[in-house]
Design an enzyme around this catalytic site. Structure first.
Site, PDB file in Angstrom:
ATOM      1  N   GLY A   1      -7.679 -26.812  20.726  1.00 57.96           N
ATOM      2  CA  GLY A   1      -6.719 -27.860  21.414  1.00 57.96           C
ATOM      3  C   GLY A   1      -7.083 -28.054  22.747  1.00 57.96           C
ATOM      4  CG  HIS A   2      -5.504 -24.653  25.181  1.00 56.84           C
ATOM      5  ND1 HIS A   2      -5.618 -23.740  24.560  1.00 56.84           N
ATOM      6  CD2 HIS A   2      -4.370 -24.896  25.821  1.00 56.84           C
ATOM      7  CE1 HIS A   2      -4.151 -23.213  24.563  1.00 56.84           C
ATOM      8  NE2 HIS A   2      -3.556 -24.035  25.284  1.00 56.84           N
TER       9      HIS A   2
HETATM   10  P1  AMP Z   1      -0.176 -24.488  26.588  1.00 58.48           P
HETATM   11  O1  AMP Z   1      -1.166 -23.702  26.970  1.00 58.48           O
HETATM   12  O2  AMP Z   1       0.597 -24.354  25.365  1.00 58.48           O
HETATM   13  O3  AMP Z   1       1.015 -24.898  27.568  1.00 58.48           O
HETATM   14  O4  AMP Z   1      -0.586 -25.889  26.430  1.00 58.48           O
HETATM   15  C1  AMP Z   1      -1.638 -26.438  27.430  1.00 58.48           C
HETATM   16  C2  AMP Z   1      -1.905 -27.987  27.026  1.00 58.48           C
HETATM   17  O5  AMP Z   1      -2.630 -28.003  25.697  1.00 58.48           O
HETATM   18  C3  AMP Z   1      -0.782 -28.975  26.804  1.00 58.48           C
HETATM   19  O6  AMP Z   1      -1.148 -30.138  27.428  1.00 58.48           O
HETATM   20  C4  AMP Z   1      -0.704 -29.052  25.242  1.00 58.48           C
HETATM   21  O7  AMP Z   1      -0.022 -30.193  24.864  1.00 58.48           O
HETATM   22  C5  AMP Z   1      -2.152 -28.832  25.104  1.00 58.48           C
HETATM   23  N1  AMP Z   1      -2.362 -28.528  23.664  1.00 58.48           N
HETATM   24  C6  AMP Z   1      -1.704 -27.446  23.058  1.00 58.48           C
HETATM   25  N2  AMP Z   1      -1.988 -27.451  21.820  1.00 58.48           N
HETATM   26  C7  AMP Z   1      -2.810 -28.431  21.367  1.00 58.48           C
HETATM   27  C8  AMP Z   1      -3.541 -28.947  20.325  1.00 58.48           C
HETATM   28  N3  AMP Z   1      -3.323 -28.422  18.883  1.00 58.48           N
HETATM   29  N4  AMP Z   1      -4.269 -30.194  20.387  1.00 58.48           N
HETATM   30  C9  AMP Z   1      -4.122 -30.504  21.563  1.00 58.48           C
HETATM   31  N5  AMP Z   1      -3.511 -30.281  22.736  1.00 58.48           N
HETATM   32  C10 AMP Z   1      -2.982 -29.143  22.671  1.00 58.48           C
END
Ligand code: AMP
Length: 292
Positions: A36-37
Protein backbone atom coordinates in the site's frame (compact mmCIF):
# COMPACT_ATOMS: atom_id res chain seq x y z
CA UNK A 1 17.85 6.71 -1.13
CA UNK A 2 19.40 9.26 1.22
CA UNK A 3 18.27 9.11 4.84
CA UNK A 4 18.09 12.44 6.68
CA UNK A 5 17.10 12.97 10.31
CA UNK A 6 16.82 16.72 10.83
CA UNK A 7 14.62 19.41 9.34
CA UNK A 8 17.73 21.42 8.45
CA UNK A 9 19.21 18.48 6.51
CA UNK A 10 15.88 17.82 4.78
CA UNK A 11 15.65 21.46 3.66
CA UNK A 12 19.29 21.42 2.52
CA UNK A 13 18.69 18.22 0.57
CA UNK A 14 15.63 19.71 -1.17
CA UNK A 15 17.05 23.17 -1.78
CA UNK A 16 18.56 22.42 -5.23
CA UNK A 17 15.24 20.94 -6.41
CA UNK A 18 13.38 23.98 -5.16
CA UNK A 19 15.79 26.38 -6.85
CA UNK A 20 15.52 24.35 -10.04
CA UNK A 21 11.72 24.45 -9.87
CA UNK A 22 11.62 20.68 -9.81
CA UNK A 23 8.45 19.25 -8.26
CA UNK A 24 8.59 17.62 -4.83
CA UNK A 25 6.31 14.75 -3.84
CA UNK A 26 5.84 13.71 -0.20
CA UNK A 27 4.62 10.32 1.03
CA UNK A 28 4.02 10.45 4.80
CA UNK A 29 4.19 7.05 6.55
CA UNK A 30 4.69 5.46 9.92
CA UNK A 31 6.98 2.84 8.40
CA UNK A 32 6.60 -0.97 8.41
CA UNK A 33 6.12 -0.42 4.70
CA UNK A 34 3.89 -2.71 2.63
CA UNK A 35 2.58 -2.67 -0.94
CA UNK A 36 0.00 0.00 0.00
CA UNK A 37 2.76 2.42 0.96
CA UNK A 38 4.82 1.39 -2.07
CA UNK A 39 1.92 2.19 -4.40
CA UNK A 40 1.97 5.75 -3.03
CA UNK A 41 5.73 5.96 -3.62
CA UNK A 42 5.27 4.64 -7.18
CA UNK A 43 2.61 7.27 -7.84
CA UNK A 44 4.83 10.02 -6.42
CA UNK A 45 7.70 8.75 -8.61
CA UNK A 46 5.42 8.99 -11.67
CA UNK A 47 4.28 12.51 -10.91
CA UNK A 48 7.15 14.30 -9.20
CA UNK A 49 10.82 15.03 -9.86
CA UNK A 50 11.92 14.45 -6.27
CA UNK A 51 10.24 11.89 -3.99
CA UNK A 52 10.45 12.25 -0.22
CA UNK A 53 9.15 9.46 2.04
CA UNK A 54 8.75 10.36 5.70
CA UNK A 55 8.94 7.69 8.37
CA UNK A 56 7.74 8.77 11.78
CA UNK A 57 5.61 6.87 14.28
CA UNK A 58 3.70 9.84 15.62
CA UNK A 59 2.86 9.43 19.32
CA UNK A 60 0.35 12.31 19.16
CA UNK A 61 -2.08 10.29 17.06
CA UNK A 62 -2.13 7.26 19.39
CA UNK A 63 -4.52 7.14 22.35
CA UNK A 64 -3.20 6.18 25.81
CA UNK A 65 -4.48 2.59 25.49
CA UNK A 66 -3.41 2.14 21.84
CA UNK A 67 -0.53 0.24 20.25
CA UNK A 68 2.23 2.91 20.13
CA UNK A 69 4.88 0.76 21.86
CA UNK A 70 3.95 -2.39 19.90
CA UNK A 71 3.79 -0.63 16.52
CA UNK A 72 6.12 -2.50 14.10
CA UNK A 73 9.41 -0.73 13.34
CA UNK A 74 12.12 -1.80 10.87
CA UNK A 75 13.88 1.22 9.38
CA UNK A 76 16.57 -0.76 7.54
CA UNK A 77 13.93 -2.77 5.68
CA UNK A 78 11.89 0.38 4.97
CA UNK A 79 14.95 2.16 3.58
CA UNK A 80 15.70 -0.77 1.26
CA UNK A 81 12.10 -0.77 0.01
CA UNK A 82 12.21 3.01 -0.58
CA UNK A 83 15.44 2.59 -2.52
CA UNK A 84 13.95 -0.23 -4.61
CA UNK A 85 11.09 2.08 -5.67
CA UNK A 86 13.37 4.97 -6.55
CA UNK A 87 12.54 7.32 -3.68
CA UNK A 88 15.15 10.07 -3.33
CA UNK A 89 14.98 10.99 0.34
CA UNK A 90 13.90 9.09 3.45
CA UNK A 91 13.13 11.55 6.23
CA UNK A 92 13.28 9.62 9.51
CA UNK A 93 13.49 12.15 12.34
CA UNK A 94 13.86 11.22 15.99
CA UNK A 95 11.03 12.17 18.35
CA UNK A 96 12.74 15.30 19.70
CA UNK A 97 13.29 16.67 16.18
CA UNK A 98 9.51 16.69 15.61
CA UNK A 99 8.46 17.56 19.17
CA UNK A 100 11.23 19.66 20.74
CA UNK A 101 11.11 20.34 24.48
CA UNK A 102 8.29 22.73 25.28
CA UNK A 103 6.26 21.86 22.18
CA UNK A 104 2.80 23.35 22.78
CA UNK A 105 1.03 23.78 19.43
CA UNK A 106 -1.76 21.98 17.65
CA UNK A 107 -3.35 22.11 14.20
CA UNK A 108 -6.88 20.74 14.24
CA UNK A 109 -9.74 20.46 11.77
CA UNK A 110 -12.98 20.95 13.69
CA UNK A 111 -16.53 19.86 13.02
CA UNK A 112 -18.23 17.25 10.92
CA UNK A 113 -15.19 15.73 9.20
CA UNK A 114 -13.38 14.87 12.44
CA UNK A 115 -16.31 14.07 14.76
CA UNK A 116 -17.79 10.81 13.37
CA UNK A 117 -16.24 7.37 12.69
CA UNK A 118 -12.54 7.37 13.70
CA UNK A 119 -12.97 10.74 15.41
CA UNK A 120 -15.59 9.32 17.78
CA UNK A 121 -13.68 6.08 18.34
CA UNK A 122 -10.26 7.69 18.86
CA UNK A 123 -10.52 11.05 20.66
CA UNK A 124 -7.62 13.33 19.76
CA UNK A 125 -6.44 11.10 16.92
CA UNK A 126 -7.08 13.52 14.07
CA UNK A 127 -5.58 16.50 15.91
CA UNK A 128 -2.46 14.37 16.27
CA UNK A 129 -2.54 13.52 12.56
CA UNK A 130 -3.16 17.07 11.31
CA UNK A 131 -0.52 18.54 13.62
CA UNK A 132 2.20 16.20 12.37
CA UNK A 133 1.12 16.44 8.71
CA UNK A 134 1.07 20.26 8.94
CA UNK A 135 4.61 20.08 10.29
CA UNK A 136 5.70 17.70 7.50
CA UNK A 137 4.20 20.08 4.92
CA UNK A 138 6.15 22.98 6.45
CA UNK A 139 9.33 20.90 6.63
CA UNK A 140 9.29 19.54 3.06
CA UNK A 141 7.09 22.12 1.26
CA UNK A 142 5.94 19.47 -1.20
CA UNK A 143 4.00 20.28 -4.35
CA UNK A 144 1.95 17.10 -4.00
CA UNK A 145 1.39 14.82 -1.01
CA UNK A 146 0.08 11.28 -1.43
CA UNK A 147 -2.37 9.54 0.92
CA UNK A 148 -4.29 6.26 0.80
CA UNK A 149 -8.03 5.79 0.37
CA UNK A 150 -7.71 3.04 3.00
CA UNK A 151 -7.72 5.89 5.55
CA UNK A 152 -10.57 7.70 3.80
CA UNK A 153 -11.52 10.00 6.66
CA UNK A 154 -7.89 10.95 7.27
CA UNK A 155 -7.50 11.88 3.60
CA UNK A 156 -10.61 14.11 3.72
CA UNK A 157 -9.42 15.78 6.92
CA UNK A 158 -5.98 16.47 5.47
CA UNK A 159 -7.42 17.83 2.23
CA UNK A 160 -9.65 20.15 4.30
CA UNK A 161 -6.67 21.32 6.36
CA UNK A 162 -4.52 21.95 3.27
CA UNK A 163 -7.28 24.05 1.69
CA UNK A 164 -8.32 25.89 4.84
CA UNK A 165 -4.76 26.84 5.82
CA UNK A 166 -3.43 27.54 2.29
CA UNK A 167 -0.59 25.03 2.42
CA UNK A 168 -0.40 25.14 -1.36
CA UNK A 169 -0.04 21.36 -1.43
CA UNK A 170 -2.12 19.20 -3.73
CA UNK A 171 -3.48 16.14 -1.90
CA UNK A 172 -3.69 13.05 -4.13
CA UNK A 173 -5.68 10.14 -2.73
CA UNK A 174 -4.56 6.73 -4.06
CA UNK A 175 -6.58 3.48 -4.22
CA UNK A 176 -6.50 0.91 -1.42
CA UNK A 177 -4.09 -1.96 -2.08
CA UNK A 178 -5.38 -5.35 -0.92
CA UNK A 179 -4.14 -8.86 -0.22
CA UNK A 180 -5.37 -11.55 -2.66
CA UNK A 181 -8.31 -12.39 -0.34
CA UNK A 182 -9.34 -8.72 -0.19
CA UNK A 183 -7.90 -7.74 3.20
CA UNK A 184 -6.68 -4.14 2.99
CA UNK A 185 -2.94 -4.02 3.51
CA UNK A 186 -1.99 -2.49 6.85
CA UNK A 187 1.05 -2.47 9.10
CA UNK A 188 -1.36 -3.65 11.81
CA UNK A 189 -2.14 -6.88 9.91
CA UNK A 190 1.11 -8.16 11.48
CA UNK A 191 -0.83 -8.42 14.78
CA UNK A 192 -3.20 -11.05 13.31
CA UNK A 193 -2.49 -14.54 14.62
CA UNK A 194 -3.55 -17.92 13.24
CA UNK A 195 -7.20 -18.06 12.21
CA UNK A 196 -7.64 -14.31 12.80
CA UNK A 197 -5.97 -13.61 9.47
CA UNK A 198 -8.63 -15.58 7.55
CA UNK A 199 -11.49 -14.05 9.54
CA UNK A 200 -10.19 -10.53 8.84
CA UNK A 201 -11.05 -10.90 5.14
CA UNK A 202 -14.73 -10.76 6.14
CA UNK A 203 -14.41 -6.97 6.40
CA UNK A 204 -13.85 -6.70 2.66
CA UNK A 205 -16.48 -9.38 1.96
CA UNK A 206 -19.02 -7.30 3.88
CA UNK A 207 -18.18 -4.17 1.91
CA UNK A 208 -18.34 -6.17 -1.34
CA UNK A 209 -21.77 -7.51 -0.35
CA UNK A 210 -22.98 -3.91 0.03
CA UNK A 211 -21.55 -3.07 -3.41
CA UNK A 212 -23.35 -6.08 -4.91
CA UNK A 213 -26.62 -5.09 -3.24
CA UNK A 214 -26.38 -1.60 -4.76
CA UNK A 215 -25.74 -3.13 -8.18
CA UNK A 216 -28.87 -5.25 -7.64
CA UNK A 217 -30.93 -2.14 -6.92
CA UNK A 218 -30.85 -1.74 -3.12
CA UNK A 219 -30.83 1.91 -2.04
CA UNK A 220 -31.72 1.88 1.67
CA UNK A 221 -28.76 2.63 3.96
CA UNK A 222 -29.93 0.54 6.89
CA UNK A 223 -30.45 -2.46 4.60
CA UNK A 224 -27.05 -2.01 2.94
CA UNK A 225 -25.35 -1.75 6.32
CA UNK A 226 -27.22 -4.86 7.56
CA UNK A 227 -26.07 -6.80 4.49
CA UNK A 228 -22.45 -5.81 5.12
CA UNK A 229 -22.72 -6.52 8.85
CA UNK A 230 -24.10 -10.03 8.27
CA UNK A 231 -20.94 -11.03 6.35
CA UNK A 232 -18.77 -9.71 9.16
CA UNK A 233 -20.68 -11.21 12.10
CA UNK A 234 -20.78 -14.58 10.37
CA UNK A 235 -16.96 -14.53 10.68
CA UNK A 236 -17.25 -13.58 14.34
CA UNK A 237 -16.42 -9.89 13.75
CA UNK A 238 -18.51 -7.28 15.57
CA UNK A 239 -17.75 -3.91 13.99
CA UNK A 240 -16.89 -1.04 16.32
CA UNK A 241 -18.70 1.09 13.77
CA UNK A 242 -20.15 0.35 10.34
CA UNK A 243 -21.77 3.36 8.73
CA UNK A 244 -22.94 4.67 5.39
CA UNK A 245 -22.18 8.38 5.09
CA UNK A 246 -21.68 11.05 2.46
CA UNK A 247 -18.28 10.56 0.84
CA UNK A 248 -17.78 14.36 0.84
CA UNK A 249 -19.08 15.49 4.23
CA UNK A 250 -19.30 12.21 6.22
CA UNK A 251 -22.87 13.18 7.19
CA UNK A 252 -25.20 10.18 7.59
CA UNK A 253 -27.18 9.18 4.48
CA UNK A 254 -30.46 7.32 4.91
CA UNK A 255 -30.81 6.55 1.23
CA UNK A 256 -28.41 6.29 -1.69
CA UNK A 257 -29.30 9.19 -3.92
CA UNK A 258 -27.11 10.54 -6.70
CA UNK A 259 -24.33 11.49 -4.28
CA UNK A 260 -21.32 9.34 -3.59
CA UNK A 261 -21.48 7.39 -0.33
CA UNK A 262 -18.73 5.96 1.85
CA UNK A 263 -19.28 2.76 3.80
CA UNK A 264 -16.68 2.77 6.55
CA UNK A 265 -15.94 0.05 9.07
CA UNK A 266 -13.64 -0.45 12.05
CA UNK A 267 -13.35 -3.72 13.92
CA UNK A 268 -11.07 -5.44 16.34
CA UNK A 269 -9.78 -8.81 15.17
CA UNK A 270 -7.64 -10.32 17.91
CA UNK A 271 -5.06 -7.69 18.86
CA UNK A 272 -5.50 -5.75 15.63
CA UNK A 273 -7.88 -2.84 15.20
CA UNK A 274 -8.60 -2.78 11.47
CA UNK A 275 -10.38 -0.24 9.27
CA UNK A 276 -11.64 -0.45 5.72
CA UNK A 277 -14.15 1.30 3.46
CA UNK A 278 -15.72 1.37 0.04
CA UNK A 279 -17.30 4.07 -2.12
CA UNK A 280 -20.84 3.52 -3.39
CA UNK A 281 -22.79 5.42 -5.98
CA UNK A 282 -26.24 4.48 -7.18
CA UNK A 283 -26.39 4.25 -10.99
CA UNK A 284 -28.50 6.86 -12.78
CA UNK A 285 -32.25 6.40 -12.42
CA UNK A 286 -33.78 4.27 -15.18
CA UNK A 287 -30.62 2.21 -15.30
CA UNK A 288 -30.76 0.94 -11.76
CA UNK A 289 -31.69 -2.71 -12.14
CA UNK A 290 -28.64 -3.53 -14.21
CA UNK A 291 -30.84 -4.75 -17.10
CA UNK A 292 -29.14 -2.59 -19.75
P1 AMP B 1 0.49 4.63 7.76
O1 AMP B 1 1.92 4.21 7.67
O2 AMP B 1 -0.43 3.53 8.18
O3 AMP B 1 0.28 5.92 8.51
O4 AMP B 1 0.04 4.94 6.26
C1 AMP B 1 0.76 5.85 5.47
C2 AMP B 1 -0.04 6.13 4.23
O5 AMP B 1 -0.22 4.92 3.49
C3 AMP B 1 -1.42 6.71 4.51
O6 AMP B 1 -1.72 7.70 3.54
C4 AMP B 1 -2.31 5.50 4.32
O7 AMP B 1 -3.63 5.83 3.94
C5 AMP B 1 -1.59 4.77 3.20
N1 AMP B 1 -1.97 3.37 3.19
C6 AMP B 1 -1.94 2.49 4.23
N2 AMP B 1 -2.41 1.30 3.85
C7 AMP B 1 -2.74 1.40 2.54
C8 AMP B 1 -3.27 0.50 1.57
N3 AMP B 1 -3.57 -0.77 1.87
N4 AMP B 1 -3.47 0.95 0.31
C9 AMP B 1 -3.18 2.24 -0.01
N5 AMP B 1 -2.68 3.14 0.85
C10 AMP B 1 -2.45 2.72 2.11
Amino acid sequence: VKTVRTVADLRAELAPARRGERSIGLVPTMGALHDGHLSLIDRARERCDVVVVSLFVNPAQFGPSEDLSAYPRDEARDAALCASRGADVLFAPPLEEVYPAGFASEVAVTGGLTEPLEGAARPGHFAGVTTVVAKLFNMASPDVAFFGQKDAQQALVIRRMARDLDFGVEIEICPTVREPDGLAMSSRNAYLEGAERGRASALRRGLAAAEAAVAAGERDSATLVAIARAEMTSAGIEPEYLELVSADTLAPMTHLNGAEALVAVAARVGRARLIDNTLLRAPEQGNETGRT
